[in-house]
Motif scaffolding. Structure first.
Motif, PDB file in Angstrom:
ATOM      1  N   LEU A  72      13.336   0.657  -5.089  1.00 13.23           N
ATOM      2  CA  LEU A  72      12.977   1.583  -6.122  1.00 13.23           C
ATOM      3  C   LEU A  72      12.919   3.083  -5.200  1.00 13.23           C
ATOM      4  CD1 LEU A  72      10.612  -0.237  -8.460  1.00 13.23           C
ATOM      5  CD2 LEU A  72      12.992   0.480  -8.911  1.00 13.23           C
ATOM      6  N   GLY A  73      12.379   2.955  -4.270  1.00 11.47           N
ATOM      7  CA  GLY A  73      12.319   4.206  -3.442  1.00 11.47           C
ATOM      8  C   GLY A  73      10.900   5.248  -3.458  1.00 11.47           C
ATOM      9  N   GLY A  74      10.035   4.368  -4.091  1.00 10.39           N
ATOM     10  CA  GLY A  74       8.562   5.049  -4.319  1.00 10.39           C
ATOM     11  C   GLY A  74       7.549   4.893  -3.217  1.00 10.39           C
ATOM     12  N   ASP A  75       6.369   4.516  -3.683  1.00 11.87           N
ATOM     13  CA  ASP A  75       5.374   4.290  -2.467  1.00 11.87           C
ATOM     14  C   ASP A  75       5.724   2.718  -1.986  1.00 11.87           C
ATOM     15  OD1 ASP A  75       3.095   3.979  -1.012  1.00 11.87           O
ATOM     16  OD2 ASP A  75       1.633   4.180  -2.822  1.00 11.87           O
ATOM     17  N   SER A  76       6.403   2.585  -1.168  1.00 11.73           N
ATOM     18  CA  SER A  76       7.127   1.457  -0.864  1.00 11.73           C
ATOM     19  C   SER A  76       6.368   0.148  -0.488  1.00 11.73           C
ATOM     20  CB  SER A  76       8.328   1.628   0.342  1.00 11.73           C
ATOM     21  OG  SER A  76       9.134   2.388  -0.119  1.00 11.73           O
ATOM     22  N   ASP A  77       5.250   0.338   0.357  1.00 13.46           N
ATOM     23  CA  ASP A  77       4.331  -0.662   0.817  1.00 13.46           C
ATOM     24  C   ASP A  77       3.483  -1.128  -0.105  1.00 13.46           C
ATOM     25  OD1 ASP A  77       3.265   1.910   1.001  1.00 13.46           O
ATOM     26  OD2 ASP A  77       1.686   1.298   2.529  1.00 13.46           O
ATOM     27  N   THR A  78       2.825  -0.259  -1.107  1.00 14.81           N
ATOM     28  CA  THR A  78       2.065  -0.605  -2.208  1.00 14.81           C
ATOM     29  C   THR A  78       2.861  -1.314  -3.403  1.00 14.81           C
ATOM     30  OG1 THR A  78       0.606   1.219  -1.522  1.00 14.81           O
ATOM     31  CG2 THR A  78       0.513   0.314  -3.967  1.00 14.81           C
ATOM     32  N   LEU A  79       4.020  -0.960  -3.669  1.00 16.95           N
ATOM     33  CA  LEU A  79       4.952  -1.744  -4.672  1.00 16.95           C
ATOM     34  C   LEU A  79       5.176  -3.066  -3.979  1.00 16.95           C
ATOM     35  CD1 LEU A  79       7.679   1.287  -5.539  1.00 16.95           C
ATOM     36  CD2 LEU A  79       6.298  -0.092  -7.083  1.00 16.95           C
ATOM     37  N   ALA A  80       5.703  -3.140  -3.067  1.00 18.46           N
ATOM     38  CA  ALA A  80       6.068  -4.358  -2.399  1.00 18.46           C
ATOM     39  C   ALA A  80       4.820  -5.330  -2.172  1.00 18.46           C
ATOM     40  CB  ALA A  80       6.688  -4.419  -0.974  1.00 18.46           C
ATOM     41  N   CYS A  81       3.554  -4.875  -1.905  1.00 16.35           N
ATOM     42  CA  CYS A  81       2.459  -5.754  -1.903  1.00 16.35           C
ATOM     43  C   CYS A  81       1.898  -5.892  -3.337  1.00 16.35           C
ATOM     44  CB  CYS A  81       1.433  -4.518  -1.430  1.00 16.35           C
ATOM     45  SG  CYS A  81      -0.359  -5.241  -1.052  1.00 16.35           S
ATOM     46  N   ILE A  82       2.151  -5.221  -4.218  1.00 17.07           N
ATOM     47  CA  ILE A  82       1.673  -5.775  -5.528  1.00 17.07           C
ATOM     48  C   ILE A  82       2.795  -6.732  -5.914  1.00 17.07           C
ATOM     49  CG2 ILE A  82       1.469  -5.040  -7.766  1.00 17.07           C
ATOM     50  CD1 ILE A  82       0.540  -2.241  -7.065  1.00 17.07           C
ATOM     51  N   THR A  83       4.103  -6.365  -5.837  1.00 17.76           N
ATOM     52  CA  THR A  83       5.131  -7.552  -6.061  1.00 17.76           C
ATOM     53  C   THR A  83       5.089  -8.860  -5.549  1.00 17.76           C
ATOM     54  OG1 THR A  83       6.689  -5.474  -6.821  1.00 17.76           O
ATOM     55  CG2 THR A  83       7.600  -7.603  -6.374  1.00 17.76           C
ATOM     56  N   GLY A  84       4.574  -8.576  -4.069  1.00 16.44           N
ATOM     57  CA  GLY A  84       4.603  -9.838  -3.358  1.00 16.44           C
ATOM     58  C   GLY A  84       3.575 -10.765  -3.772  1.00 16.44           C
ATOM     59  N   GLY A  85       2.472 -10.284  -4.059  1.00 17.50           N
ATOM     60  CA  GLY A  85       1.519 -11.276  -4.562  1.00 17.50           C
ATOM     61  C   GLY A  85       1.834 -11.902  -5.643  1.00 17.50           C
ATOM     62  N   ILE A  86       2.606 -11.289  -6.485  1.00 20.95           N
ATOM     63  CA  ILE A  86       2.960 -12.153  -7.717  1.00 20.95           C
ATOM     64  C   ILE A  86       4.271 -13.072  -7.635  1.00 20.95           C
ATOM     65  CG2 ILE A  86       3.744 -11.613 -10.147  1.00 20.95           C
ATOM     66  CD1 ILE A  86       2.702  -8.756  -9.966  1.00 20.95           C
ATOM     67  N   ALA A  87       4.828 -12.667  -6.753  1.00 26.69           N
ATOM     68  CA  ALA A  87       6.244 -13.238  -6.403  1.00 26.69           C
ATOM     69  C   ALA A  87       5.465 -14.687  -5.575  1.00 26.69           C
ATOM     70  CB  ALA A  87       6.963 -12.685  -5.605  1.00 26.69           C
ATOM     71  N   GLU A  88       4.638 -14.418  -4.906  1.00 25.40           N
ATOM     72  CA  GLU A  88       4.122 -15.708  -4.032  1.00 25.40           C
ATOM     73  C   GLU A  88       3.502 -16.548  -5.004  1.00 25.40           C
ATOM     74  OE1 GLU A  88       0.526 -16.804  -0.985  1.00 25.40           O
ATOM     75  OE2 GLU A  88       0.610 -14.810  -1.662  1.00 25.40           O
ATOM     76  N   ALA A  89       2.840 -16.273  -6.041  1.00 25.32           N
ATOM     77  CA  ALA A  89       2.214 -17.135  -7.038  1.00 25.32           C
ATOM     78  C   ALA A  89       3.139 -17.769  -7.764  1.00 25.32           C
ATOM     79  CB  ALA A  89       1.155 -16.288  -7.910  1.00 25.32           C
ATOM     80  N   PHE A  90       4.255 -16.989  -8.356  1.00 31.48           N
ATOM     81  CA  PHE A  90       5.466 -17.732  -9.166  1.00 31.48           C
ATOM     82  C   PHE A  90       6.249 -18.418  -8.564  1.00 31.48           C
ATOM     83  CE2 PHE A  90       9.291 -17.691 -11.391  1.00 31.48           C
ATOM     84  CZ  PHE A  90       9.120 -17.968 -12.684  1.00 31.48           C
ATOM     85  N   TYR A  91       6.644 -18.406  -7.013  1.00 31.25           N
ATOM     86  CA  TYR A  91       7.569 -19.167  -6.480  1.00 31.25           C
ATOM     87  C   TYR A  91       6.982 -20.348  -5.652  1.00 31.25           C
ATOM     88  CZ  TYR A  91      10.956 -15.712  -8.048  1.00 31.25           C
ATOM     89  OH  TYR A  91      11.765 -14.859  -8.814  1.00 31.25           O
ATOM     90  N   GLY A  92       5.738 -20.362  -5.476  1.00 29.74           N
ATOM     91  CA  GLY A  92       5.075 -21.388  -4.838  1.00 29.74           C
ATOM     92  C   GLY A  92       4.590 -20.971  -3.419  1.00 29.74           C
TER      93      GLY A  92
END
Length: 266
Positions: A205-225
């Motif tokens: 997305l080209g934004g606040d990359s570390d924070t975007l990926a941090c937020i997304t990463g926590g959700i993705a970890e939970a969803f994909y096990g």
């Protein structure tokens, strides 16, 4: 939780050198952990030990003073005054992932997300961003579908999750608000096919990359096990011994998944 930390580390080199593509080296030799990881692990420590989160954040700040905190957090962390400063910044959401993993009903997740966030980010938008992130993680780890997660976040928090990444990406810019970070991070997860794809979506997305990926990463970890082992190992190796110890203790104590039948962990 390691999903959030890995997202932060992977995104660290793109915060000031932003890209609009999913094609990039996942772990650059220049990757490092930022304040996103430090304060996430501080929250995990507070939950594990029952220690006041404000005190722990200030202690972690003194140990890692150069991790990239925002100006207002710098002033708060160095001050004897521990009153919150009414922030609506995306720092509220970047550090909240442990709540989504540690508590076992929606009401408690909402309450704990507000309590831990309001230590600094007591603006309604800051609390909303943290709660939405924690709730998405809780729903994901307890087996809810992407449709159910989307509908719950939209109805509870009034975030617009209808846009696609292709619609967002061209005009999206660096933004430190929860309002313009959390919905985008959730959409990056919703459009993903696995954990790695979710991180690539967020950074592209080209934004606040570390924070975007941090937020997304926590959700993705939970969803994909979970997080793919190679990504997990590389992220853990970048943490220092103290941060790694707390992270491992929290994972042992709290990180568990209740996946829908037929779901394949990432």
């Amino acid at each position: 939780m390691i999903g959030a930390i890995a997202g932060d580390i992977i995104g660290s080199v793109y915060e000031w050198h932003r890209i609009k593509s999913k094609e990039f080296a996942l772990f650059s030799p220049r990757c490092f952990f930022t304040d996103d990881s430090v304060l996430t692990i501080a929250l995990a420590d507070a939950i594990l030990t029952g220690t006041d989160y404000g005190q722990i954040m200030k202690a972690y700040y003194r140990r890692y003073p150069g991790a990239g905190y925002g100006g207002r957090f710098h002033r708060w962390a160095k001050s004897r005054d521990s009153r919150p400063y009414n922030s609506w910044g995306n720092g509220a959401a970047m550090r909240i992932s442990p709540v989504g993993f540690a508590f076992d009903n929606l009401e408690e997740v909402l309450l704990k997300a507000e309590t831990f966030t309001a230590v600094t980010h007591n603006h309604p938008e800051g609390i909303k961003g943290a709660q939405a992130t924690a709730v998405a993680i809780f729903l994901a780890r307890t087996g809810k579908s992407k449709r159910e997660i989307r509908e719950t976040i939209e109805s509870t928090f009034c975030y617009d999750l209808s846009r696609t990444l292709d619609e967002i990406r061209p005009d999206y810019r660096f933004n430190e608000s929860c309002q313009e970070t959390v919905p985008q991070a959730i959409i990056a997860f919703l459009e993903s096919t696995d954990y790695e794809d979710a991180i690539r979506n967020a950074i592209s997305l080209g934004g606040d990359s570390d924070t975007l990926a941090c937020i997304t990463g926590g959700i993705a970890e939970a969803f994909y096990g979970g997080v793919p082992e190679v990504i997990r190992e590389k992220a853990m190796a970048i943490l220092d011994e103290d941060l790694r110890r707390v992270t491992e203790a929290f994972i042992r104590q709290y990180v568990r998944f209740n996946l829908k039948e037929g779901t394949v962990p990432g």
